[in-house]
Design an enzyme around this catalytic site. Structure first.
Site, PDB file in Angstrom:
ATOM      1  N   HIS A 191       0.816  -1.222   0.000  1.00  0.00           N
ATOM      2  CA  HIS A 191       0.000   0.000   0.000  1.00  0.00           C
ATOM      3  C   HIS A 191       0.840   1.258   0.000  1.00  0.00           C
ATOM      4  O   HIS A 191       0.392   2.307  -0.455  1.00  0.00           O
ATOM      5  CB  HIS A 191      -1.011  -0.034   1.154  1.00  0.00           C
ATOM      6  CG  HIS A 191      -2.108  -1.011   0.882  1.00  0.00           C
ATOM      7  ND1 HIS A 191      -2.070  -2.290   1.374  1.00  0.00           N
ATOM      8  CD2 HIS A 191      -3.210  -0.923   0.099  1.00  0.00           C
ATOM      9  CE1 HIS A 191      -3.127  -2.952   0.925  1.00  0.00           C
ATOM     10  NE2 HIS A 191      -3.831  -2.151   0.155  1.00  0.00           N
ATOM     11  N   ARG A 298     -10.615   3.467  -1.770  1.00  0.00           N
ATOM     12  CA  ARG A 298     -10.251   2.652  -0.606  1.00  0.00           C
ATOM     13  C   ARG A 298     -10.677   3.400   0.660  1.00  0.00           C
ATOM     14  O   ARG A 298      -9.909   4.151   1.243  1.00  0.00           O
ATOM     15  CB  ARG A 298      -8.736   2.412  -0.571  1.00  0.00           C
ATOM     16  CG  ARG A 298      -8.213   1.499  -1.678  1.00  0.00           C
ATOM     17  CD  ARG A 298      -6.714   1.291  -1.543  1.00  0.00           C
ATOM     18  NE  ARG A 298      -6.222   0.150  -2.289  1.00  0.00           N
ATOM     19  CZ  ARG A 298      -5.705   0.220  -3.522  1.00  0.00           C
ATOM     20  NH1 ARG A 298      -5.594   1.378  -4.140  1.00  0.00           N
ATOM     21  NH2 ARG A 298      -5.288  -0.870  -4.127  1.00  0.00           N
ATOM     22  N   GLU A 433     -10.795 -11.457  -4.813  1.00  0.00           N
ATOM     23  CA  GLU A 433      -9.386 -11.418  -4.418  1.00  0.00           C
ATOM     24  C   GLU A 433      -8.995 -12.597  -3.542  1.00  0.00           C
ATOM     25  O   GLU A 433      -7.864 -12.698  -3.097  1.00  0.00           O
ATOM     26  CB  GLU A 433      -9.035 -10.075  -3.769  1.00  0.00           C
ATOM     27  CG  GLU A 433      -9.986  -9.606  -2.699  1.00  0.00           C
ATOM     28  CD  GLU A 433      -9.665  -8.214  -2.163  1.00  0.00           C
ATOM     29  OE1 GLU A 433      -8.597  -7.663  -2.464  1.00  0.00           O
ATOM     30  OE2 GLU A 433     -10.496  -7.689  -1.410  1.00  0.00           O
ATOM     31  N   ASN A 456      -3.969  -7.709  -6.464  1.00  0.00           N
ATOM     32  CA  ASN A 456      -2.911  -7.551  -5.448  1.00  0.00           C
ATOM     33  C   ASN A 456      -3.010  -8.665  -4.415  1.00  0.00           C
ATOM     34  O   ASN A 456      -2.019  -9.306  -4.057  1.00  0.00           O
ATOM     35  CB  ASN A 456      -3.033  -6.199  -4.732  1.00  0.00           C
ATOM     36  CG  ASN A 456      -2.966  -5.043  -5.696  1.00  0.00           C
ATOM     37  OD1 ASN A 456      -2.518  -5.218  -6.819  1.00  0.00           O
ATOM     38  ND2 ASN A 456      -3.426  -3.878  -5.283  1.00  0.00           N
ATOM     39  N   ASP A 457      -4.239  -8.875  -3.944  1.00  0.00           N
ATOM     40  CA  ASP A 457      -4.432  -9.951  -2.970  1.00  0.00           C
ATOM     41  C   ASP A 457      -4.614 -11.295  -3.654  1.00  0.00           C
ATOM     42  O   ASP A 457      -4.140 -12.314  -3.138  1.00  0.00           O
ATOM     43  CB  ASP A 457      -5.639  -9.639  -2.072  1.00  0.00           C
ATOM     44  CG  ASP A 457      -5.242  -8.684  -0.958  1.00  0.00           C
ATOM     45  OD1 ASP A 457      -4.145  -8.859  -0.399  1.00  0.00           O
ATOM     46  OD2 ASP A 457      -6.004  -7.743  -0.668  1.00  0.00           O
ATOM     47  N   ARG A 467       2.753  -9.994  -0.521  1.00  0.00           N
ATOM     48  CA  ARG A 467       2.923  -8.874  -1.456  1.00  0.00           C
ATOM     49  C   ARG A 467       3.835  -7.782  -0.916  1.00  0.00           C
ATOM     50  O   ARG A 467       4.240  -6.888  -1.639  1.00  0.00           O
ATOM     51  CB  ARG A 467       1.552  -8.299  -1.843  1.00  0.00           C
ATOM     52  CG  ARG A 467       0.774  -7.733  -0.686  1.00  0.00           C
ATOM     53  CD  ARG A 467      -0.682  -7.473  -1.041  1.00  0.00           C
ATOM     54  NE  ARG A 467      -0.925  -6.094  -1.430  1.00  0.00           N
ATOM     55  CZ  ARG A 467      -2.131  -5.541  -1.497  1.00  0.00           C
ATOM     56  NH1 ARG A 467      -3.206  -6.253  -1.253  1.00  0.00           N
ATOM     57  NH2 ARG A 467      -2.273  -4.287  -1.836  1.00  0.00           N
ATOM     58  N   CYS A 504      -9.144  -3.959 -10.409  1.00  0.00           N
ATOM     59  CA  CYS A 504      -8.660  -2.755  -9.747  1.00  0.00           C
ATOM     60  C   CYS A 504      -7.336  -3.013  -9.014  1.00  0.00           C
ATOM     61  O   CYS A 504      -6.833  -2.149  -8.317  1.00  0.00           O
ATOM     62  CB  CYS A 504      -9.707  -2.180  -8.798  1.00  0.00           C
ATOM     63  SG  CYS A 504     -10.174  -3.324  -7.511  1.00  0.00           S
TER      64      CYS A 504
HETATM   65  C1  PEP Z   1      -6.353  -5.777  -4.437  1.00  0.00           C
HETATM   66  O1  PEP Z   1      -6.181  -6.586  -3.519  1.00  0.00           O
HETATM   67  O2  PEP Z   1      -6.058  -6.012  -5.627  1.00  0.00           O
HETATM   68  C2  PEP Z   1      -6.912  -4.440  -4.162  1.00  0.00           C
HETATM   69  C3  PEP Z   1      -7.197  -3.601  -5.131  1.00  0.00           C
HETATM   70  O3  PEP Z   1      -7.085  -4.085  -2.857  1.00  0.00           O
HETATM   71  P1  PEP Z   1      -5.898  -3.600  -1.888  1.00  0.00           P
HETATM   72  O4  PEP Z   1      -4.700  -3.312  -2.727  1.00  0.00           O
HETATM   73  O5  PEP Z   1      -6.379  -2.401  -1.165  1.00  0.00           O
HETATM   74  O6  PEP Z   1      -5.710  -4.780  -1.000  1.00  0.00           O
HETATM   75 MG    MG Z   2      -7.107  -6.292  -1.592  1.00  0.00          MG
END
Ligand code: PEP
Ligand code: MG
Length: 580
Positions: A191, A298, A433, A456-457, A467, A504
Site C-alpha cells: 500500500h 479505498r 481477491e 494484489n491480494d 505482497r 482494480c
Molecule cells: C487488491 O487486492 O487487488 C486491491 C485492489 O485491494 P488492496 O490493494 O487495497 O488490497
Molecule cells: Mg485487496
C-alpha cells in the site's frame, strides 16, 4: 557515488536531499525501578489516564452533534475501560511485582488482558481487544510526552528514506515536501507503493539496505522509472538525471493530450478506464488524467488518517463530496478493508500469527456490525448525490456475501423508517481477491451486479507470496499460468451471468498486462490516475483481434518466464512510447 537497484513502484525522477525516517525514533523506555519508586510510577500512570480521559471527553463533546448514539456509546465504553478500578489495580500490582517502569508494565498488562480476552472464545470479548489497544495507545502517548517526529510536520523538501513505511505514515505525511521515497523493504503492490503512485511521488522500494548508506542531508536521486537510487551522485550523473527528468515530464505532458479521447480499441471496443483513490483530495488528479470514473475508493483511509473510527456523519460528508465532484461519472466505494498493513495507528486488532489471513476486512466488519452499519448507512445516504456503486472486499464465499447483503437491507430499511431518501438501485458488487471466491464466481455472480478482480491480494493468496516482502518479490508474478487461468475463469463466469467484470489491482495499470487483459475480456480497468494516459494509448493502438491472438498463444505456455518474455518482445515490437 553509489548506485542501488530496487523495485520501481512509482514513476518519475526526484533529485534532492535525503531525510532518514525511523519509526523507532522514540523507543518505549525500559528501566528497573526500586520499591520506593512504585508510588511515583503509579502516579504517572494515574495522571496519563486522566489526560487520556480528558482527551476522549473533548472528542466526544467536539463531535457530539454529528455522532450517532452508537459512536457516543463507543467513546463512553472507552472511558469506562480507562477508569475501571481493576485495570489500575493490575498496573499497581505489576509495578510492585516486576519493579519496571510504567510504560513496560502497561505493555505487559495489556498483553495479558488481550490473551485473556482472546482465550474466552467469545466474539464479544474478542472484539473488545481493539478498544483495549486504542486506550492503551492513548495512555502510552501521555506517558511518553516527548513529541515524535511527525512526517506531517516536514517543512523542507526532501527524499524520504526509511527501512519501511506504513500506509498511515504516507497518508499523513506532508506530501508537498516529500518529493521522492526510497525504502529497504516493500513490494510493488504494497500500500505504500500504491499511495506513492496516487500522490505522484517517484518511489523505489525493496532496496534491502539503503538506510545503511544514506544519511540525512545526503544528496540522492530516486529514479522511479528504472528502480534506481543514486547516493551522492557526481556532477555528470546528476546532469544526466536532470535531463532524464525533463524528458520524462515532457512525455507525461504529451500523454495528457489523450484526455478527451475514449479508451477504445481500433476495432471499436470501449473499455472503461477508471482511477483508484485513497483520499478525496486525489479527485483533481483523477480528472486531470482523464479517468472515466473512480473504480476503487479505498475507504479505509478515512479511518487510518485521523487514527480513529469516523462517525456516520463524517463518512457521509466525505462520500457525498466525492460523488458530487465526480458526477455524472461513477464512483465505486469499497467498504472498510482494514487489516494486514492497513492498520489504524496504535490500534492493533489483536495478536494474530497470520494477520493477512486473519480478522480483517469484511470479517472484521461482520463481527462489528455497529461500525459496519455506520458505513453502510453513510454510503446509502450519500447515494442520492451521484452515481454510486458499493463494493465489498475480501469475500471468500456465499455465506459471507449473504450476511453482508442482509446488513445492507437492514440499513436501507432503517433509513427508510427514519425518513432519509436513498437510491434503491445502487449497484452492489464484490471484489474477487480470494481464490475460493474466484473458483465459486459462477455462484457469486448470481447475487451481485459486478465483479472487480483485486489482483494484489488474489496473486498473494494464489501463489502464497506475501505482497509486502521484497525477498520473495520475484515470485509475485501476474503472468503465472495459474493466475491467468483463474482470471479467465472469473471473467467467463461473470459474463456467463451477464455481469461486467473489471480489475482494480495493480495489474490493471501495468503496461505489459494491458493487451492481455483486453484479450481475456475485461470490461473495466481501474488504476492509479497517473497510469491512465499510457494505458489508454496502448488500448487505442490495438484491436481486440490482436489481443485475443496473443492471449491464445500465452494460454498454451507452461511457465511465467516464457509468458513474460513473449509478452515483452510482443510489446517492444509494437510500442516505442512505453516509459516504464
Ligand atoms: C487488491 O487486492 O487487488 C486491491 C485492489 O485491494 P488492496 O490493494 O487495497 O488490497
Ligand atoms: Mg485487496
Amino acid at each position: 557515488m553509489k548506485f542501488d537497484k530496487g523495485i520501481m513502484v512509482s514513476p518519475g525522477i526526484a533529485i534532492g536531499r535525503a531525510f532518514i525516517y525511523s519509526e523507532d525514533i522514540i523507543s518505549i523506555p525500559d528501566y528497573d525501578i526500586s520499591p520506593g519508586q512504585v508510588a511515583y510510577e503509579f502516579e504517572r500512570f494515574d495522571s496519563a489516564v486522566e489526560k487520556a480521559a480528558q482527551e476522549i471527553i473533548k472528542l466526544r463533546d467536539r463531535i457530539s452533534n454529528e455522532m450517532g448514539e452508537k459512536e457516543q456509546k463507543f467513546l463512553e465504553s472507552h472511558l469506562l475501560m480507562l477508569k475501571d478500578p481493576s485495570f489500575a489495580e493490575q498496573i499497581n500490582e505489576q509495578l510492585r511485582r516486576q519493579e519496571k517502569n510504567t510504560e513496560q508494565i502497561l505493555l505487559s498488562v495489556i498483553e495479558n488482558m488481550t490473551t485473556k480476552l482472546n482465550d474466552t472464545g467469545n466474539d464479544y470479548f474478542r472484539e473488545r481487544i481493539i478498544d483495549l489497544h486504542d486506550i492503551s495507545r492513548r495512555i502510552m502517548g501521555h506517558l511518553m510526552y516527548q513529541k515524535k517526529i511527525s512526517l506531517a510536520d516536514l517543512k523542507e523538501e526532501c527524499i524520504l528514506v526509511a527501512h519501511n513505511l506504513l500506509p498511515s505514515d504516507v497518508i499523513s505525511m506532508n506530501k508537498r515536501m516529500v518529493i521522492g521515497i526510497a525504502t529497504d523493504a516493500g513490494g510493488k503492490t504494497s500500500h505504500v507503493a500504491i499511495l506513492a503512485r496516487s500522490f505522484e511521488i517517484p518511489a523505489v522500494l525493496g532496496l534491502s539496505d539503503i538506510t545503511k548508506f544514506v544519511q540525512s542531508g545526503d544528496e540522492i536521486i530516486v529514479d522511479g522509472n528504472e528502480g534506481m537510487v543514486i547516493v551522492q551522485p557526481d556532477k555528470n550523473t546528476k546532469k544526466k538525471y536532470i535531463g532524464n527528468k525533463k524528458a520524462w515530464q515532457k512525455h507525461e505532458l504529451q500523454l495528457l493530450n489523450l484526455n478527451e479521447l475514449p479508451a477504445e480499441t481500433r476495432d471499436g471496443k470501449l473499455i472503461q478506464l477508471e482511477a483508484n483513490i485513497e483520499v478525496p483530495e486525489e479527485i483533481d488528479s483523477v480528472l486531470a488524467h482523464g479517468a472515466d470514473g473512480i473504480g476503487l475508493y479505498r475507504s479505509e483511509f478515512l479511518y487510518i488518517l485521523p487514527g480513529r473510527f469516523p462517525s456516520e456523519e463524517e463518512q457521509f460528508e466525505a462520500y457525498r463530496y466525492v460523488l458530487e465532484s465526480m458526477k455524472p461519472k461513477s464512483v465505486t466505494i469499497r467498504t472498510l478493508d482494514l487489516g494486514g498493513d492497513k492498520i489504524i495507528p496504535g490500534v492493533k486488532p489483536g495478536d494474530e500469527t497470520n494477520p493477512i489471513l486473519g480478522w480483517r476486512s469484511v470479517r472484521f466488519c461482520l463481527s462489528r456490525p455497529d461500525i459496519f452499519k455506520s458505513q453502510l448507512r453513510a454510503l446509502l445516504r450519500a447515494s442520492v448525490y451521484g452515481n454510486l456503486k458499493i463494493m465489498f472486499p475480501m469475500i471468500s464465499g456465499i455465506e459471507e456475501l449473504n450476511d453482508i447483503l442482509e446488513l445492507l437491507d437492514e440499513s436501507k430499511n432503517e433509513l427508510d423508517r427514519e425518513g432519509y431518501s436513498v437510491n434503491n438501485d445502487v449497484p452492489v458488487g464484490i471484489m474477487i481477491e480470494v481464490p475460493s471466491a474466484a473458483f465459486t464466481s459462477d455462484i457469486l455472480a448470481k447475487k451481485v451486479s459486478f465483479f472487480s478482480i483485486g489482483t494484489n491480494d488474489l496473486i498473494q493468496y494464489m501463489i502464497a507470496v506475501d505482497r509486502e516482502n521484497e525477498r520473495i518479490a520475484y515470485l509475485y508474478e501476474p503472468f503465472h499460468p495459474g493466475v491467468l487461468r483463474l482470471i479467465k475463469l472469473v471473467i467467463d463466469n461473470a459474463h456467463g451471468q451477464g455481469i461486467p467484470v473489471g480489475m482494480c489491482g495493480e495489474m490493471a495499470g501495468d503496461t505489459n498486462s494491458a493487451v492481455i487483459l483486453l484479450g481475456l475480456g475485461l470490461d473495466e480497468l481501474s488504476m492509479s490516475a497517473i497510469g491512465i494516459p499510457e494505458i489508454k494509448k496502448i488500448i487505442r493502438s490495438v484491436t481486440i483481434a490482436d489481443a485475443e491472438d496473443i492471449v491464445g498463444s500465452i494460454m498454451e505456455m507452461k511457465s511465467y518466464r516464457e509468458i513474460d518474455d513473449y509478452v515483452k518482445a510482443w510489446m517492444e515490437e509494437r510500442f516505442d512510447f512505453i516509459s516504464y
